[in-house]
Design a protein around this motif. Structure first.
Motif, PDB file in Angstrom:
ATOM      1  N   THR A  71      14.285  -1.410 -34.583  1.00  0.00           N
ATOM      2  CA  THR A  71      13.168  -1.322 -33.958  1.00  0.00           C
ATOM      3  C   THR A  71      12.776  -2.859 -33.446  1.00  0.00           C
ATOM      4  N   ASN A  72      13.060  -4.057 -34.409  1.00  0.00           N
ATOM      5  CA  ASN A  72      12.752  -5.240 -33.591  1.00  0.00           C
ATOM      6  C   ASN A  72      13.663  -5.388 -32.372  1.00  0.00           C
ATOM      7  N   ILE A  73      14.980  -5.100 -32.475  1.00  0.00           N
ATOM      8  CA  ILE A  73      16.013  -5.301 -31.529  1.00  0.00           C
ATOM      9  C   ILE A  73      15.302  -4.930 -29.968  1.00  0.00           C
ATOM     10  N   GLU A  79      10.327  -6.923 -24.331  1.00  0.00           N
ATOM     11  CA  GLU A  79       9.534  -7.845 -24.204  1.00  0.00           C
ATOM     12  C   GLU A  79      10.249  -8.852 -23.119  1.00  0.00           C
ATOM     13  N   ILE A  80      11.666  -9.180 -23.287  1.00  0.00           N
ATOM     14  CA  ILE A  80      12.366  -9.803 -22.291  1.00  0.00           C
ATOM     15  C   ILE A  80      12.350  -9.162 -21.017  1.00  0.00           C
ATOM     16  N   ARG A  81      12.440  -7.777 -20.921  1.00  0.00           N
ATOM     17  CA  ARG A  81      12.295  -6.964 -19.595  1.00  0.00           C
ATOM     18  C   ARG A  81      10.898  -7.296 -19.022  1.00  0.00           C
ATOM     19  N   GLN A  82      10.008  -7.061 -19.780  1.00  0.00           N
ATOM     20  CA  GLN A  82       8.513  -7.231 -19.194  1.00  0.00           C
ATOM     21  C   GLN A  82       8.145  -8.721 -18.749  1.00  0.00           C
ATOM     22  N   LYS A  83       8.703  -9.613 -19.471  1.00  0.00           N
ATOM     23  CA  LYS A  83       8.460 -11.134 -19.101  1.00  0.00           C
ATOM     24  C   LYS A  83       9.372 -11.520 -17.874  1.00  0.00           C
ATOM     25  N   HIS A  84      10.591 -11.109 -17.627  1.00  0.00           N
ATOM     26  CA  HIS A  84      11.534 -11.688 -16.601  1.00  0.00           C
ATOM     27  C   HIS A  84      11.819 -10.348 -15.582  1.00  0.00           C
TER      28      HIS A  84
END
Length: 224
Positions: A71-73, A79-84
């Protein structure tokens, strides 16, 4: 054999939805593909993650211990996808709005979508929550803002907040607050048709006092 994100994602949704078939439907995969990914994950880790019981697929203790890490991974990857991600949302999206929400929130929602997602082409559908929920299940809508949903295993529900319900009556009736079912049951009452969320709420409110309105009418739109 190596560990892949696809294997982790498949394990996560199989646990969340309770079966490989439901995970396959959610991920838009064939059921054998889901089973293969789960087998690959088991082989990579060297542990059984599920077991068959009379009730279907059950998560083993090893699987339960693994779930928080996965779940954390997946959360960090999202989060990486949304930010970058530089790719903007494009194309058509079918959105349903419960009438009460649309009356108050559609104008600012239109403006926010125009600014944040200029290449998105929304198709709006304003109706009762029950009608919109059925449209979601029948794949006639992509998403909807609804009140008091019944819920279904094929739907993901995300709470957005609460919306109060208020009686609107003529001043000439001179009904003191707080209004009770006995104040209203002999008076004309207008609500959405059954089995809408508003109809269930109104009839449930009267039923709590053992009453049913004697002059209840239904209308597909109460904002009129």
């Amino acid at each position: 054999m190596r560990l892949t994100v696809a294997q982790l994602e498949t394990f996560y949704w199989t646990v969340q939805l309770g079966s490989a078939q439901r995970a396959a439907d959610h991920l838009k995969l064939a059921q054998p593909t889901v089973s293969l990914r789960l087998k690959e994950l088991r082989d990579v880790l060297g542990e059984d993650l599920f077991e068959r019981t009379n009730r279907g697929l059950s998560v083993t203790e090893s699987g339960k211990a693994l779930l928080p890490h996965i779940t954390n991974i997946l959360g960090e990857l999202e989060e990486i996808r949304q930010k970058h991600s530089t790719q903007s949302l494009v194309g058509q999206i079918r959105v349903g709005l419960a009438e009460g929400f649309a009356v108050n929130c559609l104008p600012p929602l239109l403006e926010a979508m125009r600014i944040e997602h200029p290449h998105l082409k929304p198709e709006w559908n304003v109706s009762t929550s029950t009608t919109l929920e059925a449209a979601i299940l029948e794949d006639r809508l992509d998403m909807a803002v609804i009140l008091n949903p019944i819920g279904h295993e094929k739907m993901s529900l995300v709470p957005l907040g609460t919306q109060p319900t208020t009686w609107v009556v003529p001043k000439a009736w001179e009904i003191a607050e707080p209004i009770t079912p006995r104040d209203m049951w002999l008076l004309p009452v207008v609500t959405n048709p059954a089995p809408s969320a508003m109809y269930r709420q109104v009839t449930g409110w009267f039923a709590a006092d053992g009453l049913m309105p004697t002059q209840m009418s239904v209308c597909t739109s109460v904002s009129v």
